[in-house]
Motif scaffolding. Structure first.
Motif, PDB file in Angstrom:
ATOM      1  N   HIS A   1       0.625  -7.270  -6.073  1.00  0.00           N
ATOM      2  CA  HIS A   1       1.216  -7.562  -7.386  1.00  0.00           C
ATOM      3  C   HIS A   1       0.789  -6.580  -8.478  1.00  0.00           C
ATOM      4  O   HIS A   1       0.885  -6.892  -9.665  1.00  0.00           O
ATOM      5  N   ALA A   2       0.323  -5.406  -8.092  1.00  0.00           N
ATOM      6  CA  ALA A   2       0.046  -4.350  -9.071  1.00  0.00           C
ATOM      7  C   ALA A   2       1.335  -3.579  -9.349  1.00  0.00           C
ATOM      8  O   ALA A   2       2.211  -3.467  -8.478  1.00  0.00           O
ATOM      9  N   HIS A   3       1.455  -3.046 -10.548  1.00  0.00           N
ATOM     10  CA  HIS A   3       2.665  -2.326 -10.952  1.00  0.00           C
ATOM     11  C   HIS A   3       2.338  -0.850 -11.181  1.00  0.00           C
ATOM     12  O   HIS A   3       1.310  -0.515 -11.773  1.00  0.00           O
ATOM     13  N   ALA A   4       3.206   0.011 -10.695  1.00  0.00           N
ATOM     14  CA  ALA A   4       2.988   1.454 -10.837  1.00  0.00           C
ATOM     15  C   ALA A   4       4.320   2.177 -10.810  1.00  0.00           C
ATOM     16  O   ALA A   4       5.319   1.669 -10.284  1.00  0.00           O
ATOM     17  N   SER A   5       4.323   3.379 -11.397  1.00  0.00           N
ATOM     18  CA  SER A   5       5.510   4.233 -11.355  1.00  0.00           C
ATOM     19  C   SER A   5       5.426   5.146 -10.149  1.00  0.00           C
ATOM     20  O   SER A   5       4.342   5.602  -9.774  1.00  0.00           O
ATOM     21  N   ARG A   6       6.578   5.427  -9.535  1.00  0.00           N
ATOM     22  CA  ARG A   6       6.629   6.279  -8.359  1.00  0.00           C
ATOM     23  C   ARG A   6       7.636   7.398  -8.584  1.00  0.00           C
ATOM     24  O   ARG A   6       8.653   7.214  -9.254  1.00  0.00           O
ATOM     25  N   ARG A   7       7.329   8.558  -8.009  1.00  0.00           N
ATOM     26  CA  ARG A   7       8.242   9.697  -8.027  1.00  0.00           C
ATOM     27  C   ARG A   7       8.311  10.218  -6.596  1.00  0.00           C
ATOM     28  O   ARG A   7       7.306  10.683  -6.060  1.00  0.00           O
ATOM     29  N   VAL A   8       9.482  10.122  -5.970  1.00  0.00           N
ATOM     30  CA  VAL A   8       9.555  10.376  -4.532  1.00  0.00           C
ATOM     31  C   VAL A   8      10.771  11.226  -4.172  1.00  0.00           C
ATOM     32  O   VAL A   8      11.741  11.322  -4.928  1.00  0.00           O
ATOM     33  N   GLU A   9      10.668  11.818  -2.979  1.00  0.00           N
ATOM     34  CA  GLU A   9      11.811  12.459  -2.343  1.00  0.00           C
ATOM     35  C   GLU A   9      12.353  11.469  -1.312  1.00  0.00           C
ATOM     36  O   GLU A   9      11.753  11.269  -0.261  1.00  0.00           O
ATOM     37  N   PRO A  10      13.462  10.806  -1.594  1.00  0.00           N
ATOM     38  CA  PRO A  10      13.955   9.772  -0.682  1.00  0.00           C
ATOM     39  C   PRO A  10      14.491  10.381   0.614  1.00  0.00           C
ATOM     40  O   PRO A  10      15.131  11.434   0.605  1.00  0.00           O
ATOM     41  N   HIS A  11      14.202   9.718   1.719  1.00  0.00           N
ATOM     42  CA  HIS A  11      14.646  10.207   3.024  1.00  0.00           C
ATOM     43  C   HIS A  11      15.728   9.318   3.640  1.00  0.00           C
ATOM     44  O   HIS A  11      16.799   9.795   3.971  1.00  0.00           O
ATOM     45  N   ARG A  12      15.444   8.028   3.781  1.00  0.00           N
ATOM     46  CA  ARG A  12      16.407   7.137   4.424  1.00  0.00           C
ATOM     47  C   ARG A  12      16.141   5.686   4.042  1.00  0.00           C
ATOM     48  O   ARG A  12      15.005   5.287   3.815  1.00  0.00           O
ATOM     49  N   LEU A  13      17.236   4.908   3.988  1.00  0.00           N
ATOM     50  CA  LEU A  13      17.149   3.467   3.814  1.00  0.00           C
ATOM     51  C   LEU A  13      17.287   2.805   5.177  1.00  0.00           C
ATOM     52  O   LEU A  13      18.133   3.204   5.983  1.00  0.00           O
TER      53      LEU A  13
ATOM     54  N   GLY B   1       8.628  10.380  14.240  1.00  0.00           N
ATOM     55  CA  GLY B   1       9.994  10.761  13.902  1.00  0.00           C
ATOM     56  C   GLY B   1      10.684  11.412  15.072  1.00  0.00           C
ATOM     57  O   GLY B   1      10.088  11.612  16.120  1.00  0.00           O
ATOM     58  N   PRO B   2      11.995  11.776  14.930  1.00  0.00           N
ATOM     59  CA  PRO B   2      12.741  11.799  13.675  1.00  0.00           C
ATOM     60  C   PRO B   2      13.568  10.537  13.401  1.00  0.00           C
ATOM     61  O   PRO B   2      14.280  10.465  12.410  1.00  0.00           O
ATOM     62  N   ASP B   3      13.505   9.536  14.280  1.00  0.00           N
ATOM     63  CA  ASP B   3      14.310   8.326  14.095  1.00  0.00           C
ATOM     64  C   ASP B   3      13.695   7.472  12.985  1.00  0.00           C
ATOM     65  O   ASP B   3      12.581   6.966  13.139  1.00  0.00           O
ATOM     66  N   PRO B   4      14.406   7.255  11.853  1.00  0.00           N
ATOM     67  CA  PRO B   4      13.829   6.475  10.748  1.00  0.00           C
ATOM     68  C   PRO B   4      13.492   5.044  11.142  1.00  0.00           C
ATOM     69  O   PRO B   4      12.488   4.500  10.690  1.00  0.00           O
ATOM     70  N   ALA B   5      14.330   4.416  11.980  1.00  0.00           N
ATOM     71  CA  ALA B   5      14.066   3.032  12.374  1.00  0.00           C
ATOM     72  C   ALA B   5      12.772   2.937  13.188  1.00  0.00           C
ATOM     73  O   ALA B   5      11.952   2.038  12.978  1.00  0.00           O
ATOM     74  N   ALA B   6      12.586   3.870  14.124  1.00  0.00           N
ATOM     75  CA  ALA B   6      11.368   3.873  14.937  1.00  0.00           C
ATOM     76  C   ALA B   6      10.149   4.161  14.061  1.00  0.00           C
ATOM     77  O   ALA B   6       9.077   3.578  14.260  1.00  0.00           O
ATOM     78  N   TYR B   7      10.302   5.077  13.108  1.00  0.00           N
ATOM     79  CA  TYR B   7       9.195   5.405  12.204  1.00  0.00           C
ATOM     80  C   TYR B   7       8.796   4.174  11.388  1.00  0.00           C
ATOM     81  O   TYR B   7       7.607   3.847  11.275  1.00  0.00           O
ATOM     82  N   LEU B   8       9.804   3.476  10.844  1.00  0.00           N
ATOM     83  CA  LEU B   8       9.521   2.282  10.049  1.00  0.00           C
ATOM     84  C   LEU B   8       8.836   1.211  10.895  1.00  0.00           C
ATOM     85  O   LEU B   8       7.849   0.604  10.471  1.00  0.00           O
ATOM     86  N   ALA B   9       9.358   0.977  12.097  1.00  0.00           N
ATOM     87  CA  ALA B   9       8.783  -0.045  12.968  1.00  0.00           C
ATOM     88  C   ALA B   9       7.328   0.254  13.291  1.00  0.00           C
ATOM     89  O   ALA B   9       6.475  -0.644  13.307  1.00  0.00           O
TER      90      ALA B   9
END
Length: 322
Positions: free
Chosen positions: A166-178, A224-232
């Protein structure tokens, strides 16, 4: 060579919708006409109200810009079927998109050829969506679409984020995949301040803002490079609120097949037994995973887990005795 001018204009519009930028030479080659003809066709599109921008640079080029109104989309057969299925899924599974998805679906199916409607219906009937704790992935439509565009364009984006503590912070990112995983959406991105890869839950993201700065696409690190496998793999290794480790009377490969995304948490003990770490932030998910084992097991778990399992087991037994 496309000699029919109306057909060529439609083909040109379709090409502009498939990529962010095209050089005049590329379009000339695709259409089988001269670069000068391409320039004239671009002027025709502008006269019809399409916001076509000229791109400066060594080679020059064109792109279909954002306008006051959305121009008609030209879809091939596969794209039309995919869009129909996606809209049907969104209408029933993505919170906040239901009404808009139904409106778009009604417009699309009104003009969809019968053969494509049959294909889309068959594909939809043959698939289903598995949700764990909630009926649909929780994601605000505005957040989802903003981040999707940033992923597509490799554009650095900023947002406010609420952590699991529940801490709040600002982020600056290079988005890769949803990635939609279980009942949640996640953003895989490279954090520019930490100079490292991070995973963010979309229901904890607010006020995403594109910066206008585009960067070359990065490759995901292992596994990687599969985003789903990376997330899992990252979710499997993340700290969980509730600890639960089962020793299962079944071969490791069998348990991996039955638990899907938790395959990395299975460890063979013998040829016929293994351990499975079912630890999770969700008691419901732990119970569902254990049920999916379809095998005898012993459990080493936190008191909250054993209490929850005993309570649900009593409810089941009472229901069967009635």
């Amino acid at each position: 060579m496309t000699t029919d001018m109306p057909a060529r204009i439609l083909r040109l519009l379709a090409l502009l919708q498939t990529r962010r930028e095209w050089s005049g030479a590329e379009l000339s080659d695709r259409l089988g006409v001269t670069v000068r003809t391409v320039r004239r066709d671009m002027d025709r599109l502008r006269d019809l109200g399409y916001p076509v921008d000229s791109v400066s640079g060594h080679a020059g080029g064109y792109r279909l810009a954002s306008g006051a109104d959305m121009p008609p989309l030209l879809l091939d057969d596969d794209e039309a079927v995919a869009l129909t299925v996606a809209l049907r899924t969104a209408a029933g599974h993505v919170t906040g998109f239901e009404e808009a998805a139904l409106r778009a679906l009604a417009k699309l199916e009104q003009v969809l050829p019968a053969r494509l409607r049959i294909q889309a219906a068959a594909l939809q009937d043959a698939t289903t969506t598995l949700a764990w704790d909630t009926p649909s992935p929780r994601a605000a439509p505005a957040v989802l679409t903003t981040l999707a565009a940033a992923c597509r364009d490799h554009e650095i984006i900023t947002f406010d984020y609420t952590t699991r503590h529940h801490a709040h912070a600002s982020r600056r990112v290079e988005p890769h995949r949803l990635v939609a995983y279980g009942s949640l959406w996640y953003l895989i991105a490279h954090d520019t301040h930490q100079d490292d890869w991070r995973i963010y839950r979309l229901d904890r993201i607010t006020d995403p803002a594109p910066t206008g700065f585009r960067v070359p696409a990065r490759e995901l690190p292992a596994p990687g490079p599969d985003p789903a496998a990376y997330l899992a793999s990252k979710i499997a290794g993340a700290p969980a609120r509730y600890r639960a480790v089962a020793t299962v009377q079944a071969p490791a490969e069998t348990v991996r097949a039955r638990t899907g995304a938790l395959a990395d948490r299975v460890r063979a003990v013998t040829g016929t037994t293994c351990t499975l770490d079912t630890s999770s932030d969700s008691l419901t998910r732990i119970a569902q995973t254990l049920t999916a084992l379809d095998a005898e097991y012993t459990l080493d778990a936190d008191p909250a887990v054993t209490h929850y399992l005993r309570r649900t087991t009593r409810r089941t037994a009472n229901a069967l005795n009635d």
